[in-house]
Design an enzyme around this catalytic site. Structure first.
Site, PDB file in Angstrom:
ATOM      1  N   SER A  36       0.846  -1.204   0.000  1.00  0.00           N
ATOM      2  CA  SER A  36       0.000   0.000   0.000  1.00  0.00           C
ATOM      3  C   SER A  36       0.875   1.246   0.000  1.00  0.00           C
ATOM      4  O   SER A  36       1.661   1.469   0.920  1.00  0.00           O
ATOM      5  CB  SER A  36      -0.890   0.016   1.248  1.00  0.00           C
ATOM      6  OG  SER A  36      -1.419   1.319   1.421  1.00  0.00           O
TER       7      SER A  36
ATOM      8  N   HIS B 160      -1.557  -1.394  -4.010  1.00  0.00           N
ATOM      9  CA  HIS B 160      -2.803  -0.991  -3.339  1.00  0.00           C
ATOM     10  C   HIS B 160      -2.810   0.526  -3.153  1.00  0.00           C
ATOM     11  O   HIS B 160      -1.859   1.097  -2.626  1.00  0.00           O
ATOM     12  CB  HIS B 160      -2.867  -1.718  -1.996  1.00  0.00           C
ATOM     13  CG  HIS B 160      -4.116  -1.520  -1.208  1.00  0.00           C
ATOM     14  ND1 HIS B 160      -5.261  -2.258  -1.414  1.00  0.00           N
ATOM     15  CD2 HIS B 160      -4.413  -0.670  -0.191  1.00  0.00           C
ATOM     16  CE1 HIS B 160      -6.200  -1.891  -0.545  1.00  0.00           C
ATOM     17  NE2 HIS B 160      -5.705  -0.909   0.207  1.00  0.00           N
TER      18      HIS B 160
ATOM     19  N   ASP C  39      -4.925   3.678  -1.598  1.00  0.00           N
ATOM     20  CA  ASP C  39      -5.950   4.030  -0.618  1.00  0.00           C
ATOM     21  C   ASP C  39      -6.497   5.421  -0.878  1.00  0.00           C
ATOM     22  O   ASP C  39      -5.770   6.413  -0.771  1.00  0.00           O
ATOM     23  CB  ASP C  39      -5.355   3.975   0.791  1.00  0.00           C
ATOM     24  CG  ASP C  39      -5.134   2.548   1.254  1.00  0.00           C
ATOM     25  OD1 ASP C  39      -6.102   1.769   1.227  1.00  0.00           O
ATOM     26  OD2 ASP C  39      -3.992   2.210   1.631  1.00  0.00           O
TER      27      ASP C  39
ATOM     28  N   MET D  39      -9.118   8.328   0.261  1.00  0.00           N
ATOM     29  CA  MET D  39      -9.901   8.770   1.432  1.00  0.00           C
ATOM     30  C   MET D  39     -10.479  10.153   1.171  1.00  0.00           C
ATOM     31  O   MET D  39      -9.808  11.012   0.593  1.00  0.00           O
ATOM     32  CB  MET D  39      -8.989   8.827   2.657  1.00  0.00           C
ATOM     33  CG  MET D  39      -8.265   7.528   2.937  1.00  0.00           C
ATOM     34  SD  MET D  39      -7.259   7.649   4.423  1.00  0.00           S
ATOM     35  CE  MET D  39      -6.411   6.062   4.369  1.00  0.00           C
TER      36      MET D  39
ATOM     37  N   HIS E  34      -8.687   1.148  -3.377  1.00  0.00           N
ATOM     38  CA  HIS E  34      -9.554   0.974  -2.203  1.00  0.00           C
ATOM     39  C   HIS E  34     -10.232   2.304  -1.899  1.00  0.00           C
ATOM     40  O   HIS E  34      -9.598   3.228  -1.407  1.00  0.00           O
ATOM     41  CB  HIS E  34      -8.664   0.507  -1.034  1.00  0.00           C
ATOM     42  CG  HIS E  34      -9.394   0.336   0.265  1.00  0.00           C
ATOM     43  ND1 HIS E  34      -8.725   0.182   1.468  1.00  0.00           N
ATOM     44  CD2 HIS E  34     -10.713   0.283   0.563  1.00  0.00           C
ATOM     45  CE1 HIS E  34      -9.610   0.038   2.442  1.00  0.00           C
ATOM     46  NE2 HIS E  34     -10.827   0.113   1.927  1.00  0.00           N
TER      47      HIS E  34
ATOM     48  N   MET F 164     -12.237   4.547   0.196  1.00  0.00           N
ATOM     49  CA  MET F 164     -12.804   4.831   1.515  1.00  0.00           C
ATOM     50  C   MET F 164     -13.512   6.173   1.399  1.00  0.00           C
ATOM     51  O   MET F 164     -13.072   7.189   1.950  1.00  0.00           O
ATOM     52  CB  MET F 164     -11.692   4.847   2.563  1.00  0.00           C
ATOM     53  CG  MET F 164     -11.187   3.451   2.908  1.00  0.00           C
ATOM     54  SD  MET F 164      -9.605   3.468   3.769  1.00  0.00           S
ATOM     55  CE  MET F 164      -8.518   3.578   2.361  1.00  0.00           C
TER      56      MET F 164
ATOM     57  N   MET G 283     -11.460  -5.727   6.546  1.00  0.00           N
ATOM     58  CA  MET G 283     -10.629  -4.705   7.186  1.00  0.00           C
ATOM     59  C   MET G 283     -10.177  -5.263   8.532  1.00  0.00           C
ATOM     60  O   MET G 283     -10.999  -5.574   9.396  1.00  0.00           O
ATOM     61  CB  MET G 283     -11.419  -3.406   7.384  1.00  0.00           C
ATOM     62  CG  MET G 283     -11.753  -2.654   6.100  1.00  0.00           C
ATOM     63  SD  MET G 283     -10.330  -2.288   5.030  1.00  0.00           S
ATOM     64  CE  MET G 283      -9.294  -1.283   6.109  1.00  0.00           C
TER      65      MET G 283
ATOM     66  N   ASP H  20      -6.665  -6.229   5.049  1.00  0.00           N
ATOM     67  CA  ASP H  20      -6.112  -4.881   4.943  1.00  0.00           C
ATOM     68  C   ASP H  20      -6.020  -4.247   6.325  1.00  0.00           C
ATOM     69  O   ASP H  20      -7.025  -3.943   6.946  1.00  0.00           O
ATOM     70  CB  ASP H  20      -7.015  -4.039   4.019  1.00  0.00           C
ATOM     71  CG  ASP H  20      -6.416  -2.663   3.731  1.00  0.00           C
ATOM     72  OD1 ASP H  20      -5.307  -2.381   4.219  1.00  0.00           O
ATOM     73  OD2 ASP H  20      -7.076  -1.883   3.019  1.00  0.00           O
TER      74      ASP H  20
ATOM     75  N   GLY I 195      -2.555  -3.732   9.383  1.00  0.00           N
ATOM     76  CA  GLY I 195      -1.752  -4.438  10.377  1.00  0.00           C
ATOM     77  C   GLY I 195      -1.157  -5.740   9.880  1.00  0.00           C
ATOM     78  O   GLY I 195      -0.773  -6.602  10.670  1.00  0.00           O
TER      79      GLY I 195
ATOM     80  N   GLY J 122       1.212  -1.855   4.194  1.00  0.00           N
ATOM     81  CA  GLY J 122       1.704  -0.500   3.964  1.00  0.00           C
ATOM     82  C   GLY J 122       2.940  -0.222   4.796  1.00  0.00           C
ATOM     83  O   GLY J 122       4.076  -0.298   4.307  1.00  0.00           O
ATOM     84  N   SER J 123       2.735   0.057   6.091  1.00  0.00           N
ATOM     85  CA  SER J 123       3.872   0.412   6.945  1.00  0.00           C
ATOM     86  C   SER J 123       4.876  -0.733   7.066  1.00  0.00           C
ATOM     87  O   SER J 123       6.076  -0.493   7.221  1.00  0.00           O
ATOM     88  CB  SER J 123       3.384   0.862   8.320  1.00  0.00           C
ATOM     89  OG  SER J 123       2.542  -0.113   8.878  1.00  0.00           O
TER      90      SER J 123
HETATM   91  C1  DX5 Z   1      -6.122   1.743   6.054  1.00  0.00           C
HETATM   92  C2  DX5 Z   1      -5.821   1.409   4.632  1.00  0.00           C
HETATM   93  C3  DX5 Z   1      -4.718   0.459   4.501  1.00  0.00           C
HETATM   94  C4  DX5 Z   1      -3.376   0.946   4.996  1.00  0.00           C
HETATM   95  C5  DX5 Z   1      -2.770  -0.234   5.668  1.00  0.00           C
HETATM   96  O1  DX5 Z   1      -7.277   2.473   6.122  1.00  0.00           O
HETATM   97  O2  DX5 Z   1      -6.942   0.859   3.988  1.00  0.00           O
HETATM   98  O3  DX5 Z   1      -4.597  -0.017   3.169  1.00  0.00           O
HETATM   99  O4  DX5 Z   1      -2.512   1.431   4.011  1.00  0.00           O
HETATM  100  O5  DX5 Z   1      -1.677   0.187   6.358  1.00  0.00           O
HETATM  101  P1  DX5 Z   1      -0.830  -0.776   7.293  1.00  0.00           P
HETATM  102  O6  DX5 Z   1      -0.388  -1.915   6.453  1.00  0.00           O
HETATM  103  O7  DX5 Z   1       0.278   0.099   7.747  1.00  0.00           O
HETATM  104  O8  DX5 Z   1      -1.736  -1.205   8.422  1.00  0.00           O
HETATM  105 ZN    ZN Z   2      -6.551  -0.073   1.978  1.00  0.00          ZN
END
Ligand code: DX5
Ligand code: ZN
Length: 215
Positions: A9, A34, A36, A38, A66, A68, A135, A170, A172, A192-193
Site C-alpha cells: 500500500s 494498493h 488508498d 480517502m 480501495h 474509503m 478490514m 487490509d 496491520g 503498507g507500513s
Molecule cells: C487503512 C488502509 C490500509 C493501509 C494499511 O485504512 O486501507 O490499506 O494502508 O496500512 P498498514 O499496512 O500500515 O496497516
Molecule cells: Zn486499503
C-alpha cells in the site's frame, strides 16, 4: 483458490519518491499495488485521487484501488478511466452496494467489497464479487495494530464466498500476521507500513511474501 499475492500500500510510501518506490517494490516481485483513497468524510483523512492511479498505470502492476469514500458509485468512472484494475467499495458507504459493484464491472474492472471490523459478514450476501476485503483495522490510517478477532472473520468470509474469489486482508498485515491470515483463507495481503515504512522495503516485501506463501 487464487494464488496468494501481496499488495503493497503506497499510503506509507515516500510521496516525493513515489514512482521510484513503486518501481523498487515491483522489482522485488510485487504484482499488485494498493492505492488508498480517502475523502475526509467516510474516514477523517484526505489522501489521493485518480491522478495517482494514472501516474502508476504504466508501471505494469495490477492497481488495486480501495475507495474509503461516501457514495463510491459516483467515483467509479473516474478511477476506471485512470487505469484501476480492481476497485473496492465499502459496504457502509452507500445504500447502493449491488449497483456500485455492477458499475465497477461494467467499467471493465474487478469489483471488491470491503467490510469494516464492526460490519457483519452477511453484508457480502446477494452480490457478485471478485474480492471480499476484510478490514483488519478500522480504515483511515496506516500503522495500526491488527485486530486479532479478524482471523475468525476471514475464515467465515472464505466459507461464504467460496474458493474462487480473492479474500483480501487490509490493516496491520506484516510478516507475523500474514501466515495466520493465509491459514484462515486470505489470498491478497495489503501491507503498507510493514513494507514502505521499513528501511529496506524489498526485504520487508520478501519476508511478508514468504509468510503468506506468495511467490
Ligand atoms: C487503512 C488502509 C490500509 C493501509 C494499511 O485504512 O486501507 O490499506 O494502508 O496500512 P498498514 O499496512 O500500515 O496497516
Ligand atoms: Zn486499503
Amino acid at each position: 483458490m487464487p494464488a496468494p499475492r501481496i499488495a503493497p500500500s503506497i499510503l506509507s510510501a515516500d510521496f516525493g519518491r513515489l514512482r521510484a518506490q513503486v518501481e523498487e517494490i515491483i522489482g522485488a516481485g510485487a504484482s499488485v499495488i494498493h492505492i488508498d483513497v480517502m475523502d475526509g468524510h467516510f474516514v477523517p483523512p484526505l489522501s489521493m485521487g485518480p491522478p495517482v492511479v494514472s501516474a502508476l498505470r504504466e508501471l505494469g502492476a495490477m492497481l488495486d484501488v480501495h475507495l474509503m469514500v461516501e457514495r463510491p458509485e459516483r467515483q467509479v468512472a473516474d478511477f476506471a478511466s485512470a487505469g484501476a484494475d480492481q476497485i473496492t467499495i465499502h459496504a457502509e458507504a452507500t445504500p447502493h452496494v449491488h449497483y456500485a459493484l455492477a458499475a465497477i464491472r461494467d467499467a471493465g474492472c474487478k469489483a471488491g467489497l470491503a467490510l469494516n471490523p464492526g460490519t457483519p459478514v452477511g453484508a457480502l450476501e446477494g452480490v457478485e464479487l471478485d474480492c471480499a476485503v476484510v478490514m483488519t483495522v478500522n480504515p483511515g490510517w496506516g500503522g495500526q495494530a491488527f485486530i486479532p478477532t479478524s482471523l475468525e472473520k476471514v475464515r467465515r468470509v472464505r466459507e461464504l464466498v467460496g474458493p474462487d474469489v480473492d479474500v483480501e486482508v487490509d490493516g496491520g498485515v506484516d510478516a507475523r500476521t500474514a501466515g495466520p491470515c493465509a491459514e484462515a483463507g486470505a489470498t491478497l495481503f495489503v501491507a503498507g507500513s510493514a513494507i514502505f515504512g521499513q528501511a529496506d522495503p524489498a526485504a520487508a516485501y520478501a519476508a511478508i511474501a514468504a509468510a503468506a506463501g506468495a511467490s
